[in-house]
Design an enzyme around this catalytic site. Structure first.
Site, PDB file in Angstrom:
ATOM      1  N   HIS A  48       0.835  -1.208   0.000  1.00 22.05           N
ATOM      2  CA  HIS A  48       0.000   0.000   0.000  1.00 22.05           C
ATOM      3  C   HIS A  48       0.869   1.257   0.000  1.00 22.05           C
ATOM      4  CE1 HIS A  48      -4.020   1.856   1.495  1.00 22.05           C
ATOM      5  NE2 HIS A  48      -3.328   2.738   0.797  1.00 22.05           N
ATOM      6  N   HIS A  50       1.360   5.176  -2.190  1.00 27.45           N
ATOM      7  CA  HIS A  50       0.863   6.167  -3.149  1.00 27.45           C
ATOM      8  C   HIS A  50       2.077   6.942  -3.649  1.00 27.45           C
ATOM      9  CE1 HIS A  50      -3.418   5.719  -1.807  1.00 27.45           C
ATOM     10  NE2 HIS A  50      -2.831   5.407  -0.657  1.00 27.45           N
ATOM     11  N   LEU A  51       2.567   6.580  -4.816  1.00 28.01           N
ATOM     12  CA  LEU A  51       3.807   7.178  -5.308  1.00 28.01           C
ATOM     13  C   LEU A  51       3.573   8.425  -6.163  1.00 28.01           C
ATOM     14  CD1 LEU A  51       6.074   4.073  -5.989  1.00 28.01           C
ATOM     15  CD2 LEU A  51       5.666   5.351  -3.876  1.00 28.01           C
ATOM     16  N   ARG A  52       2.361   8.983  -6.051  1.00 21.15           N
ATOM     17  CA  ARG A  52       2.029  10.284  -6.635  1.00 21.15           C
ATOM     18  C   ARG A  52       2.376  10.356  -8.123  1.00 21.15           C
ATOM     19  NH1 ARG A  52      -1.431  10.859  -2.695  1.00 21.15           N
ATOM     20  NH2 ARG A  52      -0.553  11.507  -0.671  1.00 21.15           N
ATOM     21  N   ASN A  82      -5.311   5.887  -7.184  1.00 17.14           N
ATOM     22  CA  ASN A  82      -6.065   7.142  -7.029  1.00 17.14           C
ATOM     23  C   ASN A  82      -5.156   8.346  -7.258  1.00 17.14           C
ATOM     24  OD1 ASN A  82      -4.754   6.434  -4.561  1.00 17.14           O
ATOM     25  ND2 ASN A  82      -5.974   7.953  -3.465  1.00 17.14           N
ATOM     26  N   GLU A 140      -7.237   0.625  -4.239  1.00 17.14           N
ATOM     27  CA  GLU A 140      -8.065   0.666  -3.069  1.00 17.14           C
ATOM     28  C   GLU A 140      -9.416   1.288  -3.430  1.00 17.14           C
ATOM     29  OE1 GLU A 140      -7.224   3.497   0.846  1.00 17.14           O
ATOM     30  OE2 GLU A 140      -5.769   3.506  -0.791  1.00 17.14           O
ATOM     31  N   HIS A 211      -5.502  -0.239   5.948  1.00 19.50           N
ATOM     32  CA  HIS A 211      -5.240   0.629   7.107  1.00 19.50           C
ATOM     33  C   HIS A 211      -6.335   0.610   8.181  1.00 19.50           C
ATOM     34  CE1 HIS A 211      -7.787   3.119   4.611  1.00 19.50           C
ATOM     35  NE2 HIS A 211      -6.797   3.497   3.817  1.00 19.50           N
ATOM     36  N   ASP A 277       0.920   2.514   3.884  1.00 18.45           N
ATOM     37  CA  ASP A 277       0.055   3.564   3.339  1.00 18.45           C
ATOM     38  C   ASP A 277       0.878   4.830   3.107  1.00 18.45           C
ATOM     39  OD1 ASP A 277      -2.101   4.978   2.370  1.00 18.45           O
ATOM     40  OD2 ASP A 277      -3.046   5.289   4.321  1.00 18.45           O
ATOM     41  N   HIS A 281       3.038  14.121   1.199  1.00 27.03           N
ATOM     42  CA  HIS A 281       2.681  15.481   0.798  1.00 27.03           C
ATOM     43  C   HIS A 281       3.823  16.398   1.215  1.00 27.03           C
ATOM     44  CE1 HIS A 281      -1.550  14.611  -0.136  1.00 27.03           C
ATOM     45  NE2 HIS A 281      -1.574  13.869   0.956  1.00 27.03           N
TER      46      HIS A 281
END
Length: 403
Positions: A48, A50-52, A82, A140, A211, A277, A281
């Site tokens: 899980h 999020h590598l943007r 996402n 997800e 999560h 997760d 940012h």
């Protein structure tokens, strides 16, 4: 070939590992090799992250995210779809995988998004992608999201799920009735939102829950045939950290009260998967209220330190960060130091306990909620038998077809 204290079949043994063509050929006490200092563990799998990238590459890229994973002892990451734009069609999937093929330091897989735009044609999309790549899961899937296209209601999820036997669906479980749309603040994301969503979803099918942050949700899943993951921040941080972190504390689902945090940590042996997760940012975005923590580089080191101090067992840690993720998501050849598997392992010198400092980490976002926490970072990381840390080699692969 290397020798040392190898975690093999649930325990540490003094042994050597012989590698041929990227896979483990032999493991045994009589196998010669270069002696390494510390313990040799299976390299981790983070299911899980999020590598943007795409429109948010100022926060993280596939390149910087996988470099961060490498320095955290992770050999395989599963990116979430996402993104901006979301990965909900074959063309966008192929574009992102093409970007990854040129830039990954560790192995890389990508889930497929379920959206209100694609749920009627997701079967044909999945078939087209699967001709070229291995798709670990649909998800997800967001039961609640600020984007109306990404927020999937229970009925739509149930309808799609029933059409795809054997496909893993990963779920972000927060009931929209309990979440104030557009507000990342934990005050507006009550724990009941997660509990109610989980209670409804376990009746609809077998899912993998992302999560999980409350003891009541975890207990509900333990009494079902579903699986779940817990993050380091939901076991090591709590609402009490709001004073220390300020706006940096915002994350979905939010940090919980000590009662939930302590229950999850005490029951670490009962969870299925440890996942970061990783949702980076910039500090500027965090000050403006953005939700999410970086974590792919600190997850394994934090928990190796906890295992070294006896708070958890190495056997349990390896199950949650390596063997269980491989089993649940079908990553054949990963997750265990075993003959025939890929030679993916990380070497940790348990005497080298460091304090986590953001300036030493490799994520593009430049901060960590675990500043000052003790951790044991890997000295060496092997991917298919190649030692990568010293020269930061880009030796990762994207996962093609069925692994």
């Amino acid at each position: 070939m290397i020798r040392g204290k190898v975690f093999y079949k649930g325990e540490f043994v003094e042994a050597g590992i012989e590698v041929e063509n990227g896979r483990i050929k032999r493991i045994g006490k009589l196998v010669e090799g270069k002696e390494v200092k510390g313990v040799i563990l299976p390299a981790g799998i983070d299911v899980h992250v999020h590598l943007r990238d795409f429109a948010e590459k100022r926060k993280e890229t596939i390149e910087t995210g996988t470099l961060s994973a490498l320095h955290g002892g992770i050999c395989l990451v599963v990116d979430q779809p996402n993104t901006k734009p979301p990965v909900d069609d074959a063309e966008t999937y192929f574009r992102r995988m093409g970007k990854a093929e040129k830039s990954v330091y560790v192995d890389y897989a990508l889930n497929l998004a379920l959206t209100n735009s694609n749920h009627g044609k997701i079967g044909s999309i999945m078939r087209k992608i699967s001709e070229r790549y291995f798709v670990p899961a649909v998800g997800e899937v967001f039961i609640q999201h600020d984007s109306e296209d990404l927020q999937i209601d229970y009925e739509t999820l149930s309808s799609v799920y029933k059409r795809f036997e054997g496909v893993v669906f990963t779920i972000h479980a927060e009931d929209p009735a309990y979440v104030a749309r557009g507000s990342p603040n934990f005050v507006f994301r009550r724990r009941e939102a997660e509990v109610l969503a989980v209670e409804r979803l376990v009746e609809l099918g077998k899912f993998h829950f992302c999560h999980i942050s409350t003891k009541d949700s975890a207990k509900e899943i333990l009494n079902s045939n579903s699986t779940y993951e817990v993050t380091p921040h939901h076991m090591l941080l709590s609402v009490e950290d709001y004073g220390r972190l300020g706006n940096l504390v915002n994350v979905n689902p939010p940090l919980r009260e000590r009662e939930d945090v302590e229950w999850l940590f005490r029951n670490f042996h009962r969870i299925d998967v440890l996942a970061s997760d990783h949702a980076p940012h910039t500090l500027e975005d965090k000050e403006a209220g953005a939700s999410g923590f970086p974590g792919v580089e600190t997850m394994y080191p934090l928990f190796v330190n906890l295992a070294s101090k006896g708070y958890i067992s190495f056997k349990t840690l390896v199950e949650k960060i390596a063997s269980n993720p491989a089993r649940i998501f079908g990553f054949k050849g990963y997750g265990e130091i075993e003959v025939g598997n890929y030679a993916n392992f990380a070497v940790f010198d348990l005497k080298k306990v460091d304090e986590i400092r953001a300036e030493r980490l490799h994520s593009k976002c430049g901060w960590t909620p675990f500043e000052g926490f003790e951790a044991v970072f890997p000295d060496k990381v092997y991917l298919r038998g190649k030692e990568l840390l010293e020269n930061e080699m880009k030796a990762g692969n994207v996962l093609k077809k069925r692994v």
